[in-house]
Design a protein around this motif. Structure first.
Motif, PDB file in Angstrom:
ATOM      1  N   ALA A  18       0.833  -1.205   0.000  1.00  6.75           N
ATOM      2  CA  ALA A  18       0.000   0.000   0.000  1.00  6.75           C
ATOM      3  C   ALA A  18       0.869   1.257   0.000  1.00  6.75           C
ATOM      4  CB  ALA A  18      -0.939  -0.012   1.202  1.00  6.75           C
ATOM      5  N   ALA A  19       1.938   1.235   0.789  1.00  7.05           N
ATOM      6  CA  ALA A  19       2.840   2.390   0.825  1.00  7.05           C
ATOM      7  C   ALA A  19       3.498   2.596  -0.534  1.00  7.05           C
ATOM      8  CB  ALA A  19       3.900   2.201   1.901  1.00  7.05           C
ATOM      9  N   THR A  20       3.887   1.511  -1.181  1.00  4.21           N
ATOM     10  CA  THR A  20       4.510   1.611  -2.502  1.00  4.21           C
ATOM     11  C   THR A  20       3.534   2.166  -3.524  1.00  4.21           C
ATOM     12  OG1 THR A  20       5.959  -0.253  -1.997  1.00  4.21           O
ATOM     13  CG2 THR A  20       5.679   0.319  -4.320  1.00  4.21           C
ATOM     14  N   VAL A  21       2.318   1.644  -3.536  1.00  3.86           N
ATOM     15  CA  VAL A  21       1.306   2.121  -4.485  1.00  3.86           C
ATOM     16  C   VAL A  21       1.001   3.595  -4.225  1.00  3.86           C
ATOM     17  CG1 VAL A  21      -1.114   1.900  -5.172  1.00  3.86           C
ATOM     18  CG2 VAL A  21       0.308  -0.141  -4.954  1.00  3.86           C
ATOM     19  N   GLY A  22       0.881   3.975  -2.967  1.00  3.16           N
ATOM     20  CA  GLY A  22       0.625   5.377  -2.637  1.00  3.16           C
ATOM     21  C   GLY A  22       1.761   6.291  -3.066  1.00  3.16           C
ATOM     22  N   TYR A  23       2.969   5.871  -2.800  1.00  2.00           N
ATOM     23  CA  TYR A  23       4.137   6.677  -3.140  1.00  2.00           C
ATOM     24  C   TYR A  23       4.291   6.817  -4.655  1.00  2.00           C
ATOM     25  CZ  TYR A  23       8.796   8.597  -2.244  1.00  2.00           C
ATOM     26  OH  TYR A  23       9.874   9.419  -2.151  1.00  2.00           O
ATOM     27  N   VAL A  24       4.203   5.694  -5.360  1.00  4.15           N
ATOM     28  CA  VAL A  24       4.312   5.724  -6.817  1.00  4.15           C
ATOM     29  C   VAL A  24       3.131   6.485  -7.414  1.00  4.15           C
ATOM     30  CG1 VAL A  24       4.292   4.290  -8.900  1.00  4.15           C
ATOM     31  CG2 VAL A  24       5.735   3.661  -6.964  1.00  4.15           C
ATOM     32  N   GLY A  25       1.946   6.318  -6.831  1.00  2.00           N
ATOM     33  CA  GLY A  25       0.772   7.056  -7.302  1.00  2.00           C
ATOM     34  C   GLY A  25       0.970   8.558  -7.202  1.00  2.00           C
ATOM     35  N   CYS A  26       1.602   9.012  -6.128  1.00  2.42           N
ATOM     36  CA  CYS A  26       1.889  10.443  -5.980  1.00  2.42           C
ATOM     37  C   CYS A  26       2.856  10.928  -7.052  1.00  2.42           C
ATOM     38  CB  CYS A  26       2.450  10.732  -4.591  1.00  2.42           C
ATOM     39  SG  CYS A  26       1.231  10.565  -3.259  1.00  2.42           S
ATOM     40  N   PHE A  27       3.878  10.117  -7.338  1.00  6.31           N
ATOM     41  CA  PHE A  27       4.795  10.472  -8.405  1.00  6.31           C
ATOM     42  C   PHE A  27       4.085  10.563  -9.746  1.00  6.31           C
ATOM     43  CE2 PHE A  27       8.722   9.155  -6.010  1.00  6.31           C
ATOM     44  CZ  PHE A  27       9.370  10.372  -6.154  1.00  6.31           C
ATOM     45  N   LEU A  28       3.234   9.586 -10.027  1.00 13.03           N
ATOM     46  CA  LEU A  28       2.516   9.601 -11.301  1.00 13.03           C
ATOM     47  C   LEU A  28       1.577  10.796 -11.373  1.00 13.03           C
ATOM     48  CD1 LEU A  28       1.723   5.818 -11.842  1.00 13.03           C
ATOM     49  CD2 LEU A  28       3.369   7.234 -13.077  1.00 13.03           C
ATOM     50  N   TYR A  29       0.943  11.130 -10.264  1.00 11.84           N
ATOM     51  CA  TYR A  29       0.041  12.280 -10.250  1.00 11.84           C
ATOM     52  C   TYR A  29       0.810  13.565 -10.589  1.00 11.84           C
ATOM     53  CZ  TYR A  29      -3.089  15.913  -8.620  1.00 11.84           C
ATOM     54  OH  TYR A  29      -3.868  17.033  -8.538  1.00 11.84           O
ATOM     55  N   LEU A  30       1.993  13.712  -9.974  1.00  8.19           N
ATOM     56  CA  LEU A  30       2.801  14.895 -10.242  1.00  8.19           C
ATOM     57  C   LEU A  30       3.350  14.897 -11.665  1.00  8.19           C
ATOM     58  CD1 LEU A  30       4.789  15.141  -6.900  1.00  8.19           C
ATOM     59  CD2 LEU A  30       2.949  16.618  -7.677  1.00  8.19           C
ATOM     60  N   TRP A  31       3.627  13.720 -12.204  1.00  3.23           N
ATOM     61  CA  TRP A  31       4.181  13.599 -13.544  1.00  3.23           C
ATOM     62  C   TRP A  31       3.123  13.911 -14.601  1.00  3.23           C
ATOM     63  CZ3 TRP A  31       4.967   8.540 -16.541  1.00  3.23           C
ATOM     64  CH2 TRP A  31       5.726   8.765 -17.671  1.00  3.23           C
ATOM     65  N   LEU A  32       1.919  13.427 -14.383  1.00  6.53           N
ATOM     66  CA  LEU A  32       0.871  13.635 -15.373  1.00  6.53           C
ATOM     67  C   LEU A  32       0.275  15.007 -15.177  1.00  6.53           C
ATOM     68  CD1 LEU A  32      -0.863  10.174 -15.200  1.00  6.53           C
ATOM     69  CD2 LEU A  32       0.757  10.980 -16.895  1.00  6.53           C
TER      70      LEU A  32
END
Length: 185
Positions: free
Chosen positions: A171-185
């Motif tokens: 869950a922490a990995t998905v949340g962290y990567v999700g934040c990166f993707l949100y900032l990237w997109l």
């Protein structure tokens, strides 16, 4: 080749014991490279298929011609880059939960589990080119969830974490990567 063909269906059936067998047989690095490279190849070919017309009519002032081989090679490169980054993130959170201290275990198992992402490649190519139908979008969601399930089993096997700790690390990995993707997109 025969061991690969007999072991990979077990990976796809979410059999956690297969990852130890792959490692003990000395096939982990080979299977990791093959599975990630083929995912990248499928992704690159899908990108060429779905984006070829758009790239072929690119701005002629740039002087760059559409090169399908370059697109395919970039797809393979991106697959290895994303695999390495994903393995690093999951390893950090697993280690933080008391899991394995060695990076190569999660890296190799995640690469072996990349076989489950092969069906996702055409959907990614279609979505990124803007040509994805609603069916293709549902297929992408299904393929992502299935790939995540296989990856979860692969990493849990090598991390040595309980189900609760592994779920927290995932869950922490998905949340962290999700934040990166949100900032990237």
């Amino acid at each position: 080749m025969k061991p690969y063909l007999t072991l990979m269906p077990r990976v796809l059936r979410l059999d956690p014991a297969v990852f130890r067998e792959i490692r003990d047989a000395g096939l982990a690095l080979w299977a990791c490279v093959v599975n990630v490279a083929l995912f990248g190849l499928f992704y690159g070919l899908s990108a060429v298929h779905f984006s070829g017309r758009m790239l072929d009519t690119a701005n002629p002032e740039t002087g760059a011609a559409f090169n399908p081989l370059a697109v395919v090679l970039v797809g393979v490169s991106v697959a290895f880059l994303m695999h390495g980054g994903g393995a690093l993130f999951i390893w950090v959170f697993c280690r933080g939960m008391g899991g394995t201290q060695h990076f190569m275990g999660p890296y190799l198992n995640l690469g072996v589990a990349a076989i489950a992402l092969w069906p996702l490649a055409p959907a990614l190519g279609a979505i990124q080119s803007g040509q994805a139908s609603i069916v293709m979008q549902f297929w992408a969601v299904f393929a992502t969830l299935y790939g995540a399930a296989v990856a979860y089993v692969a990493v849990r096997e090598v991390a040595g974490l309980s189900d609760v700790k592994m779920a927290a690390a995932a869950a922490a990995t998905v949340g962290y990567v999700g934040c990166f993707l949100y900032l990237w997109l």
